[in-house]
Design an enzyme around this catalytic site. Structure first.
Site, PDB file in Angstrom:
ATOM      1  N   ASP A  72      84.991  52.126  69.458  1.00  0.00           N
ATOM      2  CA  ASP A  72      84.474  52.069  68.087  1.00  0.00           C
ATOM      3  C   ASP A  72      83.684  53.318  67.707  1.00  0.00           C
ATOM      4  O   ASP A  72      83.368  54.158  68.553  1.00  0.00           O
ATOM      5  CB  ASP A  72      83.628  50.799  67.875  1.00  0.00           C
ATOM      6  CG  ASP A  72      82.649  50.541  69.016  1.00  0.00           C
ATOM      7  OD1 ASP A  72      82.367  51.470  69.782  1.00  0.00           O
ATOM      8  OD2 ASP A  72      82.169  49.399  69.135  1.00  0.00           O
ATOM      9  N   ASP A 141      75.303  38.870  70.013  1.00  0.00           N
ATOM     10  CA  ASP A 141      75.998  37.704  69.438  1.00  0.00           C
ATOM     11  C   ASP A 141      77.397  37.522  70.043  1.00  0.00           C
ATOM     12  O   ASP A 141      78.202  36.750  69.539  1.00  0.00           O
ATOM     13  CB  ASP A 141      76.101  37.850  67.908  1.00  0.00           C
ATOM     14  CG  ASP A 141      76.828  39.127  67.505  1.00  0.00           C
ATOM     15  OD1 ASP A 141      77.346  39.842  68.394  1.00  0.00           O
ATOM     16  OD2 ASP A 141      76.887  39.419  66.287  1.00  0.00           O
ATOM     17  N   HIS A 143      79.777  39.876  70.359  1.00  0.00           N
ATOM     18  CA  HIS A 143      80.880  40.671  69.808  1.00  0.00           C
ATOM     19  C   HIS A 143      81.367  41.682  70.840  1.00  0.00           C
ATOM     20  O   HIS A 143      80.583  42.217  71.617  1.00  0.00           O
ATOM     21  CB  HIS A 143      80.509  41.352  68.479  1.00  0.00           C
ATOM     22  CG  HIS A 143      79.484  42.437  68.561  1.00  0.00           C
ATOM     23  ND1 HIS A 143      78.285  42.388  67.870  1.00  0.00           N
ATOM     24  CD2 HIS A 143      79.460  43.623  69.206  1.00  0.00           C
ATOM     25  CE1 HIS A 143      77.592  43.488  68.106  1.00  0.00           C
ATOM     26  NE2 HIS A 143      78.286  44.261  68.924  1.00  0.00           N
ATOM     27  N   GLU A 148      82.736  41.542  65.021  1.00  0.00           N
ATOM     28  CA  GLU A 148      81.614  40.656  64.725  1.00  0.00           C
ATOM     29  C   GLU A 148      82.104  39.209  64.623  1.00  0.00           C
ATOM     30  O   GLU A 148      83.303  38.958  64.532  1.00  0.00           O
ATOM     31  CB  GLU A 148      81.005  41.073  63.382  1.00  0.00           C
ATOM     32  CG  GLU A 148      80.437  42.498  63.376  1.00  0.00           C
ATOM     33  CD  GLU A 148      79.076  42.608  64.060  1.00  0.00           C
ATOM     34  OE1 GLU A 148      78.827  41.891  65.034  1.00  0.00           O
ATOM     35  OE2 GLU A 148      78.266  43.442  63.597  1.00  0.00           O
TER      36      GLU A 148
HETATM   37  C1  GLP Z   1      77.341  47.983  69.863  1.00  0.00           C
HETATM   38  C2  GLP Z   1      78.720  48.471  70.247  1.00  0.00           C
HETATM   39  C3  GLP Z   1      79.319  47.599  71.312  1.00  0.00           C
HETATM   40  C4  GLP Z   1      78.357  47.428  72.471  1.00  0.00           C
HETATM   41  C5  GLP Z   1      77.101  46.788  71.940  1.00  0.00           C
HETATM   42  C6  GLP Z   1      76.066  46.492  73.024  1.00  0.00           C
HETATM   43  O1  GLP Z   1      77.387  46.919  68.994  1.00  0.00           O
HETATM   44  N1  GLP Z   1      79.614  48.498  69.149  1.00  0.00           N
HETATM   45  O2  GLP Z   1      80.535  48.172  71.756  1.00  0.00           O
HETATM   46  O3  GLP Z   1      78.953  46.655  73.462  1.00  0.00           O
HETATM   47  O4  GLP Z   1      76.529  47.654  70.976  1.00  0.00           O
HETATM   48  O5  GLP Z   1      75.226  47.570  73.252  1.00  0.00           O
HETATM   49  P1  GLP Z   1      74.179  47.607  74.405  1.00  0.00           P
HETATM   50  O6  GLP Z   1      74.943  47.903  75.652  1.00  0.00           O
HETATM   51  O7  GLP Z   1      73.262  48.730  74.048  1.00  0.00           O
HETATM   52  O8  GLP Z   1      73.505  46.290  74.473  1.00  0.00           O
END
Ligand code: GLP
Length: 264
Positions: A72, A141, A143, A148
């Site tokens: 992403d 959440d 995702h 989402e």
């Molecule tokens: C964002 C990214 C996800 C990632 C998530 C969790 O939303 N789009 O791909 O998995 O953050 O991030 P973190 O590892 O900092 O908790």
């Protein structure tokens, strides 16, 4: 679905790094075709990337024949902005390994035609041969990528609108100012991830415990998009003890017992 539980985030991260390294080496031993790898951002994968870098520097692993696609990117952030996923990936991985630049794919959130960008991304994945392995993290959440709650489990790469929850959680990277967080992103879809031969999801820390419980013990649901992994023949969720904290004790013991039996 397989669930690997490690004592802490460090051990969980190393487990994932070695699994990725072994998969790259296993394919290289039998094929000249590139290894197609899906990659994620966030704070969770940083230690896994550090271990992959260590293995490359030690001469134990090479990314020369790896083609990667990131999952992403925010819409509208200049590539050089420190919090763009472009910057993140070069800072924490690509600047330190031997993956050729032309093998690196990251969605362009500044493309004039965002829909065309997403369509071209899906085509490029197919042209590369499809994912051998997709490494993902999850949001609080549940995702996966930026899919989402209420994203279709059949979704493909597309423009997505971020939820208020995600904007709030991710504002920690934007001076804690929710107004600075982009409201949209480009993201591979749930079906894009599930198209990989193997999917590994890493989740660490107590803030992920609820999503982990729902995705493993709950029903497959578009409300917790990582739960779609239940429908994948080779899906692995790797957690540390705090992220496993809301699993039923019996299930926790079951996953530990399966792993112990397999390693015997
Ligand atoms: C964002 C990214 C996800 C990632 C998530 C969790 O939303 N789009 O791909 O998995 O953050 O991030 P973190 O590892 O900092 O908790």
């Amino acid at each position: 679905m397989k669930v690997i539980i490690r004592n802490d985030a460090h051990e969980a991260s190393l487990w994932v790094a070695h699994r990725i390294a072994d998969a790259i080496k296993a394919k290289a031993a039998v094929s000249d075709k590139p290894f197609v790898l899906g990659l994620c951002t966030g704070s969770t994968p940083i230690e896994t990337y550090a271990e992959l870098i260590r293995l490359v520097k030690a001469g134990e692993l090479s990314f020369k024949n790896v083609v990667s696609f990131n999952m992403d990117e925010y819409v509208g952030l200049p590539v050089e902005y420190p919090e763009s996923y472009h910057s993140f990936m070069f800072r924490y991985l690509f600047d330190h390994i031997d993956e050729p630049k032309e093998n690196i794919h990251i969605l362009n959130g500044l493309a004039e035609d965002l829909d065309a960008e997403c369509e071209a991304y899906e085509k490029a994945i197919v042209k590369a041969g499809g994912f051998d392995l997709f490494f993902g993290g999850i949001g609080e959440d549940g995702h996966i990528a930026f899919n989402e709650p209420f994203s279709s489990l059949q979704s493909r790469t597309r423009v997505v609108t971020l939820t208020e929850d995600t904007i709030r959680v991710n504002s920690r990277f934007f001076d804690d100012d929710i107004n600075k967080v982009p409201k949209q992103a480009l993201s591979v879809g749930v079906a894009t991830v599930l198209g990989a031969k193997e999917v590994i999801v890493l989740a660490t820390g107590p803030k992920k415990a609820r999503a982990i419980q729902q995705s493993i013990e709950g029903p497959m649901s578009h409300m917790v998009t990582v739960s779609a992994l239940q429908n994948h023949p080779d899906g692995i969720i790797v957690v540390d003890d705090p992220a496993a904290g809301e699993l039923k004790v019996n299930n926790y013991r079951y996953f530990k017992a399966v792993e112990a039996a397999e390693n015997r």
